[in-house]
Enzyme design. Structure first.
Site, PDB file in Angstrom:
ATOM      1  N   THR A 150      -3.313   8.442   0.240  1.00 17.57           N
ATOM      2  CA  THR A 150      -3.001   7.021   0.349  1.00 17.57           C
ATOM      3  C   THR A 150      -4.046   6.148  -0.314  1.00 17.57           C
ATOM      4  OG1 THR A 150      -2.409   5.266   1.923  1.00 17.57           O
ATOM      5  CG2 THR A 150      -4.264   6.686   2.512  1.00 17.57           C
ATOM      6  N   HIS A 151      -3.639   4.924  -0.601  1.00 12.24           N
ATOM      7  CA  HIS A 151      -4.549   3.830  -0.947  1.00 12.24           C
ATOM      8  C   HIS A 151      -4.224   2.698   0.024  1.00 12.24           C
ATOM      9  CE1 HIS A 151      -6.646   0.589  -2.792  1.00 12.24           C
ATOM     10  NE2 HIS A 151      -6.854   1.181  -3.960  1.00 12.24           N
ATOM     11  N   MET A 152      -5.068   2.516   1.038  1.00 13.29           N
ATOM     12  CA  MET A 152      -4.842   1.459   2.016  1.00 13.29           C
ATOM     13  C   MET A 152      -5.162   0.099   1.419  1.00 13.29           C
ATOM     14  SD  MET A 152      -6.303   3.403   5.437  1.00 13.29           S
ATOM     15  CE  MET A 152      -6.149   1.944   6.495  1.00 13.29           C
ATOM     16  N   ALA A 193       0.842  -1.195   0.000  1.00 11.24           N
ATOM     17  CA  ALA A 193       0.000   0.000   0.000  1.00 11.24           C
ATOM     18  C   ALA A 193       0.881   1.250   0.000  1.00 11.24           C
ATOM     19  CB  ALA A 193      -0.915   0.004   1.216  1.00 11.24           C
ATOM     20  N   PRO A 194       0.622   2.206  -0.909  1.00 11.58           N
ATOM     21  CA  PRO A 194       1.434   3.418  -0.997  1.00 11.58           C
ATOM     22  C   PRO A 194       0.810   4.589  -0.255  1.00 11.58           C
ATOM     23  CG  PRO A 194       0.071   3.259  -2.938  1.00 11.58           C
ATOM     24  CD  PRO A 194      -0.309   2.089  -2.049  1.00 11.58           C
TER      25      PRO A 194
END
Length: 316
Positions: free
Chosen positions: A159-161, A140-141
């Site tokens: 973010t993208h969790m 994740a980033p």
């Protein structure tokens, strides 16, 4: 080993490629003015790698839609198409040139995330890329960035969790992100794909642990995208249907950046009648007007009981 004419052919190919880039580069000027004094608009969207829901490239259509949101800062998720099976496209560079915006690509392709970039009409002061704790699921980033918005410094955590089934991952990720929010030095905006319901464990970790507010805590029909903030005055909130370009809507938040960060008063009254709202902070009419429920038409339209505007309690 290349010899003779082969070396020259390779040299000409490389030189022509670099020449094309250099020819284009000096013309990339970024010059924008806010919609109104100190009014900042931020958006989040899952970009679907630049392909629509039936597999056709959507670059031109998505760029036009993003321009019409009037967003000053945009975070795009699922944005890393710099892989052979996704077309080897640098979506950040292309959109940055097309929209006249600065771009931070985020964690690199070699880090094996699905991508998380930021576009901004105003210059980045600094940014830090993160790979969030992901012991069980996909990587994740996240990005922590500082933007100079007309002389005001504003921080962004985007973010993208991980997937909702990876419970431990999301717990660790929410704790990491809440610390980034809590330690932000300036007014801060969170634009995140959280894969959790409002008031769930991870939502509470972000709001309480990160000391931020949800832009609209009355909106209970969310699962993925969230906009949160601290040190700003909320002005408006909109949800725009994806129109077939992705599987996820666009969310837009509008804020007033204070001249004095020690004297911030938030707006608490929610209205949907644009006649009560100053024209300088209204959202674009390009996507229609206030609308209840989901929009299933293959066009970009406001939906889910938005746009909403926020006014002081004593406003008349």
């Amino acid at each position: 080993m290349l010899r003779g004419s082969g070396v020259w052919i390779l040299f000409l190919l490389v030189a022509s490629g670099l020449g094309g880039y250099c020819y284009r580069y000096p013309n990339q000027t970024v010059s924008h003015q806010p919609k109104a004094r100190n009014v900042l608009t931020a958006a989040i969207w899952t970009y679907h790698f630049g392909y629509d829901n039936v597999g056709w490239p959507s670059l031109e259509r998505s760029a036009e839609m993003l321009r019409e949101t009037e967003a000053d800062v945009i975070t795009l998720l699922e944005s890393d198409a710099s892989k052979p099976y996704l077309g080897n496209n640098d979506l950040g560079m292309w959109l940055g040139e097309k929209l006249g915006m600065y771009v931070d690509f985020g964690p690199s392709t070699k880090d094996h995330t699905w991508g998380n970039l930021i576009l901004s009409k105003y210059p980045f002061v600094k940014s830090v890329h993160h790979l969030l704790p992901s012991p069980h699921g996909e990587l994740a980033p996240a990005i922590t960035a500082m933007v100079n918005f007309t002389g005001h410094l504003v921080d962004f955590v985007v973010t993208h969790m991980g997937n909702d089934r990876d419970v431990i991952d999301r717990d660790l990720q929410a704790k990491f992100l809440s610390n980034e929010l809590k330690t932000a030095e300036n007014p801060v905006i969170f634009l995140g794909y959280v894969t959790s319901a409002p008031f769930s464990r991870d939502y509470v970790q972000l709001t309480n642990g990160g000391n931020v507010k949800d832009i609209d805590e009355t909106d209970r029909d969310r699962w993925c995208e969230y906009i949160m903030y601290r040190g700003l005055t909320r002005l408006g909130y909109a949800r725009i249907s994806h129109g077939g370009l992705s599987d996820t809507e666009i969310q837009v938040g509008r804020f007033l950046v204070p001249d004095d960060s020690d004297d911030v008063k938030d707006n608490e009254r929610i209205v949907t009648n644009t006649k009560e709202v100053d024209a300088s902070i209204r959202f674009s009419t390009r996507f229609g007007g206030f609308s209840d429920g989901h929009n299933w038409v293959e066009k970009h339209r406001y939906h889910m009981s938005t746009p909403k505007y926020f006014l002081p309690r004593n406003h008349s």
